[in-house]
Scaffold this active site. Structure first.
Site, PDB file in Angstrom:
ATOM      1  N   ASP A 104      -1.936  -2.446   0.959  1.00 52.71           N
ATOM      2  CA  ASP A 104      -0.733  -2.609   0.100  1.00 52.71           C
ATOM      3  C   ASP A 104      -0.544  -1.904  -0.896  1.00 52.71           C
ATOM      4  OD1 ASP A 104      -1.555  -4.737   1.444  1.00 52.71           O
ATOM      5  OD2 ASP A 104      -0.345  -6.612   0.184  1.00 52.71           O
ATOM      6  N   LYS A 105      -1.349  -1.360  -1.892  1.00 50.56           N
ATOM      7  CA  LYS A 105      -1.188  -0.497  -2.945  1.00 50.56           C
ATOM      8  C   LYS A 105      -1.485   1.081  -2.583  1.00 50.56           C
ATOM      9  CE  LYS A 105      -0.407  -4.540  -4.551  1.00 50.56           C
ATOM     10  NZ  LYS A 105      -1.017  -5.146  -3.573  1.00 50.56           N
ATOM     11  N   GLU A 161      -0.814 -11.454  -7.205  1.00 51.87           N
ATOM     12  CA  GLU A 161      -0.031 -11.935  -5.831  1.00 51.87           C
ATOM     13  C   GLU A 161      -0.475 -13.488  -5.855  1.00 51.87           C
ATOM     14  OE1 GLU A 161       0.553  -8.094  -2.925  1.00 51.87           O
ATOM     15  OE2 GLU A 161      -0.744  -9.883  -2.516  1.00 51.87           O
ATOM     16  N   SER A 169       2.072 -12.428  -2.009  1.00 45.97           N
ATOM     17  CA  SER A 169       1.815 -11.518  -0.920  1.00 45.97           C
ATOM     18  C   SER A 169       2.882 -11.304   0.041  1.00 45.97           C
ATOM     19  CB  SER A 169       0.695 -12.347  -0.333  1.00 45.97           C
ATOM     20  OG  SER A 169       0.380 -11.869   0.902  1.00 45.97           O
TER      21      SER A 169
END
Length: 564
Positions: free
Chosen positions: A137-138, A456, A481
């Site tokens: 994700d990041k 999230e 999310s």
């Protein structure tokens, strides 16, 4: 005997200069070269370009478990094409493991740390080019931010999705496990059944199977032209991933020879293509944050309203998990992002990509192998794209919803606010069945500064689904999310911690949501809001370390939650 090379003598002005010359050229750099020789760098390699390979491999995150092998193939490609590869690591956080507790506050700040760490390595060692090997994700946006910031020739190799899990004739993903928690609370599943589910859902390495944030970012990276065509959807365990990693290592040397840098690739037009792909797929709301951050690093004036503007003309043509049934493996088999480009050929911009081909060339060469997965534009899942930016009295600076994951009857909804000062309090109420159908759950003080870290909230959204709620909306200044589905609105700006209207909501206030008209409003008159504002005091958190620094420097969500 002294090695015979121009590097031990004054630089040969006839040779094309390289950034790395400043660490290896001329007699003054003998100490630098001595250290390089201790790494096993040969005399011949001293004359070649130095290529940094930023790899987020670790054995904590399932999406990163195989990246050591991917990195090896990249190194082979770089060396075969005439470069000298230097691999280094960045950190990587698994949002799924960090979800639902204090660890999630550290996830978004890690994006900036990843970008900073790559900049530090690239600039300190004067690499000539950069290959980013990453998943999740990041990490993907953090590496894109670094590539745009450093602006040396760069290419991204995303690690690919995990294969679906399988149980009792059905494919599974991580979201099934999160929603299983709510099913146990509702009494529709036993704890033993949940244990069977958790054991079967995640069969190996790769990013979580559906179109959650990790895979959405991989798709957008390819769409904006920073990965080779087809890279995003190839499963982590497929040999095609090893081949494209090798090809990416070779191709970076072509980009270096051509002088093509990320800011030649990441332009307004290419970012608009990435948004089109996001909307066509029905991707994660987090991509709004990340694309805004990448745009700022690339010097592109992207705005929240650009998502709505572009969304007017992009149909939602892929019904992907979690809102639909199709996994990333299904998208790969149907032709991947090139095939989606082919569907959108009439509306995409013709932009350069790291492959050397333009987006239209890629689209024209692609084949849609399964029209049930990648549908024709005149027979879409939804006529409108999968994300919407909402504005109104509750969110003057905007908020975002994955409209692709909202059932038609919830596109317009009014209901009483149920107000919670943080995720933990909301989760407690949800699990205790204290929420009623029709409620609008408001979770505040979870924004970039107030959280801090904008955590999230897959746990409460999945619990609502598992408990069987169908007419409950959730609104927050935090994030969701990519696995979230349902009427869940995040990134409310300004956030509660800076005095945004969400801080003034009281229990029972009516909140009205209209996705068709892209509005979200608090039905409280101006005089009453003014009275509440005078009495309002921000919540105070005792912070230290990374989060303390982050809370002071972070921008609002509508600015990508970048650090000043």
């Amino acid at each position: 005997m002294r090695p015979h090379s121009y590097l031990c003598l004054p630089a040969d002005s006839s040779m094309k200069p390289m950034r790395s010359d400043v660490v290896k050229s001329g007699f003054e750099r003998a100490p630098n070269r001595s250290l390089l020789r201790s790494l096993g760098i040969t005399q011949r390699e001293m004359d070649l370009p130095f290529v940094g390979i930023a790899n987020s491999w670790n054995n904590v995150v399932p999406g990163h478990l195989h990246l050591r092998l991917i990195g090896e193939k990249v190194r082979e490609g770089v060396a075969a094409a005439g470069g000298v590869p230097f691999e280094f690591n960045t950190i990587g956080i698994c949002d799924g493991i960090a979800m639902g507790h204090e660890g999630m506050r550290y996830s978004l700040p890690s994006r900036e740390t990843i970008a900073d760490s790559i900049e530090l390595m690239v600039e300190a060692h004067r690499f000539d080019a950069l290959v980013c090997v990453c998943t999740c994700d990041k990490i993907v946006p953090g590496m894109l931010m670094a590539a745009a910031r450093c602006n040396i020739p760069a290419i991204v190799v995303t690690g690919g999705p995990m294969l679906p899990g399988y149980r009792e004739g059905e494919e599974l993903s991580l979201i099934d496990v999160f929603e299983g928690v709510g099913c146990v609370a509702a009494g529709t599943m036993t704890e033993d059944e949940l244990c069977e589910l958790e054991t079967a859902a995640m069969p190996g390495c790769g990013s979580c199977q559906g179109l959650y944030t990790a895979n959405t970012m991989a798709c957008m990276t390819e769409a904006m032209g920073m990965s080779l065509a087809g890279c995003a959807a190839i499963p982590a365990v497929n040999a095609a991933k090893l081949r494209i990693a090798r090809e990416s290592g070779e191709r970076i040397m072509g980009l270096l020879g051509e002088g093509t840098t990320p800011r030649d690739i990441i332009t307004m037009a290419s970012l608009e293509n990435a948004i089109r792909i996001d909307l066509a797929l029905g991707g994660s709301t987090n991509t709004v944050l990340h694309l805004m951050a990448v745009a700022q690093e690339a010097g592109v004036p992207l705005d929240l309203e650009d998502f709505n503007r572009i969304g007017e003309g992009v149909p939602h043509i892929c019904y992907m998990q979690p809102s639909g049934p199709h996994s990333m493996q299904a998208l790969y088999r149907a032709g991947g992002i090139p095939a989606v480009f082919s569907r959108l050929e009439r509306i995409i911009s013709d932009c350069p990509t790291v492959s050397g081909k333009s987006t239209l060339q890629i689209a024209q060469e692609a084949i849609v192998a399964d029209e049930m997965i990648i549908r024709p534009v005149d027979d879409p899942v939804n006529a409108a794209g999968g994300l919407r930016i909402l504005r109104g009295s509750l969110a003057p600076d905007g908020c975002v919803i994955k409209s692709a994951a909202v059932v038609p009857e919830m596109w317009q909804h009014s209901g009483p606010a149920r107000v919670f000062e943080g995720e933990k309090a909301a989760m407690k109420a949800i699990m205790a069945n204290e929420i009623q159908e029709g409620d609008v759950v408001v979770i505040r003080y979870e924004g970039p500064r107030g959280g801090p870290g904008m955590p999230e909230m897959l746990s409460p959204t999945s619990a609502l689904m598992g408990l069987g709620y169908r007419r409950v909306a959730l609104v927050t200044d935090g994030r969701f999310s990519g696995g979230t589905r349902g009427p869940c609105i995040g990134h409310v700006a300004p956030e509660a911690a800076v005095g945004g209207p969400i801080a003034l909501v009281e229990e029972g206030d009516t909140i009205t949501i209209d996705l068709t008209h892209r509005t979200i409003d608090l039905a409280v008159d101006a005089a009453e809001l003014s009275k509440r504002r005078k009495a309002w005091r921000p919540q105070e958190r005792i912070l230290s370390g990374v989060l303390a620094r982050y809370a002071v420097t972070v921008e609002q969500a509508n600015r990508g939650a970048i650090q000043k």
